[in-house]
Design a protein around this motif. Structure first.
Motif, PDB file in Angstrom:
ATOM      1  N   TYR A   1       2.765  15.482  -1.810  1.00  0.00           N
ATOM      2  CA  TYR A   1       2.794  14.181  -1.168  1.00  0.00           C
ATOM      3  C   TYR A   1       2.934  14.399   0.308  1.00  0.00           C
ATOM      4  O   TYR A   1       3.107  15.659   1.013  1.00  0.00           O
ATOM      5  CB  TYR A   1       4.351  13.600  -1.787  1.00  0.00           C
ATOM      6  CG  TYR A   1       5.548  14.505  -1.261  1.00  0.00           C
ATOM      7  CD1 TYR A   1       6.139  14.118  -0.086  1.00  0.00           C
ATOM      8  CD2 TYR A   1       6.080  15.367  -2.181  1.00  0.00           C
ATOM      9  CE1 TYR A   1       7.398  14.732   0.208  1.00  0.00           C
ATOM     10  CE2 TYR A   1       7.210  15.931  -2.068  1.00  0.00           C
ATOM     11  CZ  TYR A   1       7.708  15.740  -0.928  1.00  0.00           C
ATOM     12  OH  TYR A   1       9.012  16.524  -0.418  1.00  0.00           O
ATOM     13  N   PHE A   2       2.599  13.375   0.890  1.00  0.00           N
ATOM     14  CA  PHE A   2       2.153  13.464   2.253  1.00  0.00           C
ATOM     15  C   PHE A   2       3.146  14.071   3.225  1.00  0.00           C
ATOM     16  O   PHE A   2       3.099  15.075   4.057  1.00  0.00           O
ATOM     17  CB  PHE A   2       1.900  11.902   2.953  1.00  0.00           C
ATOM     18  CG  PHE A   2       1.426  12.030   4.466  1.00  0.00           C
ATOM     19  CD1 PHE A   2       0.045  12.302   4.599  1.00  0.00           C
ATOM     20  CD2 PHE A   2       2.264  11.877   5.360  1.00  0.00           C
ATOM     21  CE1 PHE A   2      -0.418  12.005   5.786  1.00  0.00           C
ATOM     22  CE2 PHE A   2       1.628  11.978   6.861  1.00  0.00           C
ATOM     23  CZ  PHE A   2       0.242  11.916   6.754  1.00  0.00           C
ATOM     24  N   THR A   3       4.617  13.654   3.189  1.00  0.00           N
ATOM     25  CA  THR A   3       5.503  14.396   4.123  1.00  0.00           C
ATOM     26  C   THR A   3       6.228  15.601   3.475  1.00  0.00           C
ATOM     27  O   THR A   3       7.297  15.921   3.866  1.00  0.00           O
ATOM     28  CB  THR A   3       6.500  13.238   4.441  1.00  0.00           C
ATOM     29  OG1 THR A   3       7.243  12.880   3.260  1.00  0.00           O
ATOM     30  CG2 THR A   3       5.955  12.199   4.961  1.00  0.00           C
ATOM     31  N   GLU A   4       5.619  16.188   2.364  1.00  0.00           N
ATOM     32  CA  GLU A   4       6.115  17.334   1.949  1.00  0.00           C
ATOM     33  C   GLU A   4       6.350  18.448   3.060  1.00  0.00           C
ATOM     34  O   GLU A   4       7.429  19.107   2.991  1.00  0.00           O
ATOM     35  CB  GLU A   4       5.204  18.017   0.716  1.00  0.00           C
ATOM     36  CG  GLU A   4       6.011  19.045   0.122  1.00  0.00           C
ATOM     37  CD  GLU A   4       4.764  19.762  -0.836  1.00  0.00           C
ATOM     38  OE1 GLU A   4       5.218  20.782  -1.616  1.00  0.00           O
ATOM     39  OE2 GLU A   4       3.838  19.578  -1.104  1.00  0.00           O
TER      40      GLU A   4
ATOM     41  N   ASN B   1      10.115  13.115   2.156  1.00  0.00           N
ATOM     42  CA  ASN B   1      10.256  11.680   1.947  1.00  0.00           C
ATOM     43  C   ASN B   1       8.905  11.537   1.006  1.00  0.00           C
ATOM     44  O   ASN B   1       7.920  11.358   1.323  1.00  0.00           O
ATOM     45  CB  ASN B   1      10.299  10.507   2.702  1.00  0.00           C
ATOM     46  CG  ASN B   1      11.779  10.485   3.463  1.00  0.00           C
ATOM     47  OD1 ASN B   1      12.705  10.131   2.886  1.00  0.00           O
ATOM     48  ND2 ASN B   1      11.714  11.185   4.673  1.00  0.00           N
ATOM     49  N   GLU B   2       9.256  11.345  -0.529  1.00  0.00           N
ATOM     50  CA  GLU B   2       7.953  11.259  -1.313  1.00  0.00           C
ATOM     51  C   GLU B   2       7.223  10.229  -1.456  1.00  0.00           C
ATOM     52  O   GLU B   2       6.057  10.084  -1.500  1.00  0.00           O
ATOM     53  CB  GLU B   2       8.433  11.970  -2.871  1.00  0.00           C
ATOM     54  CG  GLU B   2       7.355  12.320  -3.726  1.00  0.00           C
ATOM     55  CD  GLU B   2       7.765  13.019  -5.095  1.00  0.00           C
ATOM     56  OE1 GLU B   2       6.943  13.031  -5.970  1.00  0.00           O
ATOM     57  OE2 GLU B   2       8.690  13.419  -4.845  1.00  0.00           O
ATOM     58  N   GLU B   3       7.882   9.055  -1.099  1.00  0.00           N
ATOM     59  CA  GLU B   3       7.398   7.950  -1.340  1.00  0.00           C
ATOM     60  C   GLU B   3       7.545   7.126  -0.086  1.00  0.00           C
ATOM     61  O   GLU B   3       8.531   6.842   0.674  1.00  0.00           O
ATOM     62  CB  GLU B   3       8.218   6.899  -2.577  1.00  0.00           C
ATOM     63  CG  GLU B   3       7.648   5.611  -2.481  1.00  0.00           C
ATOM     64  CD  GLU B   3       8.690   4.813  -3.573  1.00  0.00           C
ATOM     65  OE1 GLU B   3       8.138   4.518  -4.679  1.00  0.00           O
ATOM     66  OE2 GLU B   3       9.770   4.223  -3.249  1.00  0.00           O
ATOM     67  N   VAL B   4       6.364   6.625   0.481  1.00  0.00           N
ATOM     68  CA  VAL B   4       6.283   5.781   1.416  1.00  0.00           C
ATOM     69  C   VAL B   4       5.292   4.642   1.061  1.00  0.00           C
ATOM     70  O   VAL B   4       4.319   4.768   0.832  1.00  0.00           O
ATOM     71  CB  VAL B   4       5.683   6.516   2.755  1.00  0.00           C
ATOM     72  CG1 VAL B   4       5.667   5.654   4.067  1.00  0.00           C
ATOM     73  CG2 VAL B   4       6.427   7.498   3.199  1.00  0.00           C
TER      74      VAL B   4
ATOM     75  N   LEU C   1       0.945  -1.245  -0.045  1.00  0.00           N
ATOM     76  CA  LEU C   1       0.137  -0.222  -0.379  1.00  0.00           C
ATOM     77  C   LEU C   1       0.920   1.298   0.065  1.00  0.00           C
ATOM     78  O   LEU C   1       1.952   1.416   0.699  1.00  0.00           O
ATOM     79  CB  LEU C   1      -0.874  -0.119   1.352  1.00  0.00           C
ATOM     80  CG  LEU C   1      -2.017  -1.111   1.345  1.00  0.00           C
ATOM     81  CD1 LEU C   1      -2.544  -1.042   2.695  1.00  0.00           C
ATOM     82  CD2 LEU C   1      -3.097  -1.088   0.073  1.00  0.00           C
ATOM     83  N   ARG C   2       0.419   2.065  -0.889  1.00  0.00           N
ATOM     84  CA  ARG C   2       1.218   3.509  -1.049  1.00  0.00           C
ATOM     85  C   ARG C   2       0.621   4.499  -0.191  1.00  0.00           C
ATOM     86  O   ARG C   2      -0.610   4.535  -0.094  1.00  0.00           O
ATOM     87  CB  ARG C   2       1.524   3.852  -2.200  1.00  0.00           C
ATOM     88  CG  ARG C   2       2.338   5.134  -2.497  1.00  0.00           C
ATOM     89  CD  ARG C   2       2.344   5.696  -4.087  1.00  0.00           C
ATOM     90  NE  ARG C   2       2.662   4.309  -4.949  1.00  0.00           N
ATOM     91  CZ  ARG C   2       4.165   4.340  -5.078  1.00  0.00           C
ATOM     92  NH1 ARG C   2       4.916   5.452  -4.637  1.00  0.00           N
ATOM     93  NH2 ARG C   2       4.544   3.244  -5.940  1.00  0.00           N
ATOM     94  N   LEU C   3       1.557   5.231   0.716  1.00  0.00           N
ATOM     95  CA  LEU C   3       0.614   6.347   1.399  1.00  0.00           C
ATOM     96  C   LEU C   3       0.459   7.548   0.537  1.00  0.00           C
ATOM     97  O   LEU C   3       1.185   8.081  -0.088  1.00  0.00           O
ATOM     98  CB  LEU C   3       1.851   6.941   2.452  1.00  0.00           C
ATOM     99  CG  LEU C   3       1.323   8.263   3.538  1.00  0.00           C
ATOM    100  CD1 LEU C   3       0.094   7.527   4.460  1.00  0.00           C
ATOM    101  CD2 LEU C   3       2.650   8.447   4.096  1.00  0.00           C
ATOM    102  N   PRO C   4      -0.855   7.877   0.476  1.00  0.00           N
ATOM    103  CA  PRO C   4      -1.394   9.045  -0.297  1.00  0.00           C
ATOM    104  C   PRO C   4      -1.325  10.214   0.666  1.00  0.00           C
ATOM    105  O   PRO C   4      -1.210  10.369   1.760  1.00  0.00           O
ATOM    106  CB  PRO C   4      -2.921   8.495  -0.460  1.00  0.00           C
ATOM    107  CG  PRO C   4      -3.170   7.778   0.728  1.00  0.00           C
ATOM    108  CD  PRO C   4      -2.156   7.243   1.162  1.00  0.00           C
ATOM    109  N   THR C   5      -1.334  11.352  -0.352  1.00  0.00           N
ATOM    110  CA  THR C   5      -1.416  12.718   0.488  1.00  0.00           C
ATOM    111  C   THR C   5      -2.920  13.015   0.601  1.00  0.00           C
ATOM    112  O   THR C   5      -3.763  12.336   0.029  1.00  0.00           O
ATOM    113  CB  THR C   5      -0.970  13.701  -0.383  1.00  0.00           C
ATOM    114  OG1 THR C   5      -0.863  15.018   0.531  1.00  0.00           O
ATOM    115  CG2 THR C   5      -1.736  14.240  -1.805  1.00  0.00           C
TER     116      THR C   5
END
Length: 271
Positions: free
Chosen positions: A64-67, A103-106, A52-56
């Motif tokens: 992205y979520f952690t921007e 971190n753009e991808e989680v 599963l990818r973390l969405p924003t």
């Protein structure tokens, strides 16, 4: 989020709708709830049918979520993995991961989808970037508090804090109550410098925790089931008693990361 004035007139249903997060840990899904209190995001990821990818979240208005945010992750299920910007981190049960800003991808995955990882997510805004780090709970020093005679013997494990993994404002850990003990966070306290979120887990299906909240002189309660979270504003106490022992993850965000920054209350102050 209701303030201490509106809180006084709220019904049980309104209290639950405002302060209780009950839709966490849905299979094969990432769930995110935005709370307008220190701009908290509470969520979960259960990769039972594949990664599963973390969405924003739309409320964040971010690419992205952690921007502009940091993220704490606690695994309360089977063994799993979290991939952050291409680097993979293995998390056993009760291991944690701090994910820094930028971190753009989680991506979340389970070692065995038949026994999926259950990742609890807690996020706050971050003004600076800190390193992504794993916290192995087995190697963290535990603090014992309380006593069997007062039914509150418990063990505290700090995961993300000033003397450990560094963050901008996130402080996170968990408390395990010993067999025969049922009370948490007694004597009670408040802390206006930060809000807090309690995730209750390791509760049998037929059992419950009665979470106490509100100003000391005007307390209310929420009846909480397994894997449900309670949002606690700075003006509210956060304590409770269960029909059995249990575990809860505590997480805080705000202007002060000092763990023992508390405004203590006596049990006799409560009404």
């Amino acid at each position: 989020m209701a303030d201490a004035v509106r809180y006084r007139t709220m019904t049980t249903e309104e209290l639950r709708e405002t302060f209780l997060v009950s839709d966490l840990f849905e299979a094969a899904k990432v769930t995110l709830t935005y709370v307008d209190l220190d701009r908290t995001v509470i969520g979960s990821a259960v990769p039972s049918a594949g990664p599963l990818r973390l969405p924003t979240d739309d409320a964040l208005k971010a690419e992205y979520f952690t921007e502009r945010r940091e993220l704490g992750i606690l695994n309360i299920g089977g063994a799993g993995k979290v991939t952050v910007s291409g680097l993979q981190y293995d998390l056993e049960r009760l291991d944690a991961l701090y994910v820094g800003r930028g971190n753009e991808e989680v991506i979340f995955s389970s070692t065995d989808p038949g026994k999926p990882a259950e990742f609890y997510l807690l996020s706050y805004p971050a003004h600076a970037q800190h390193a992504t780090q794993v916290v192995r709970s087995a190697g963290v020093e535990r603090v014992k508090l309380g006593a069997a005679t007062t039914a509150n013997a418990r063990e505290i494990t700090k995961l993300i804090h000033l003397q450990g993994v560094q963050s901008c404002q996130l402080v996170m850990g968990f408390t395990q109550l010993a067999s025969g003990s049922v009370w948490n966070t007694m004597p009670p306290h408040t802390h206006m410098r930060r809000s807090e979120v309690y995730l209750y887990f390791d509760i049998a299906e037929a059992e419950r925790v009665v979470h106490m909240m509100g100003p000391a002189k005007e307390t209310r309660h929420l009846v909480v089931a397994n894997k449900q979270a309670v949002v606690s504003p700075g003006w509210s106490i956060h304590a409770g008693v269960g029909t059995t022992n249990y575990t809860f993850c505590w997480g805080m965000g705000g202007e002060n990361q000092v763990y023992n920054d508390m405004d203590a209350l006596a049990i006799s102050d409560l009404e």
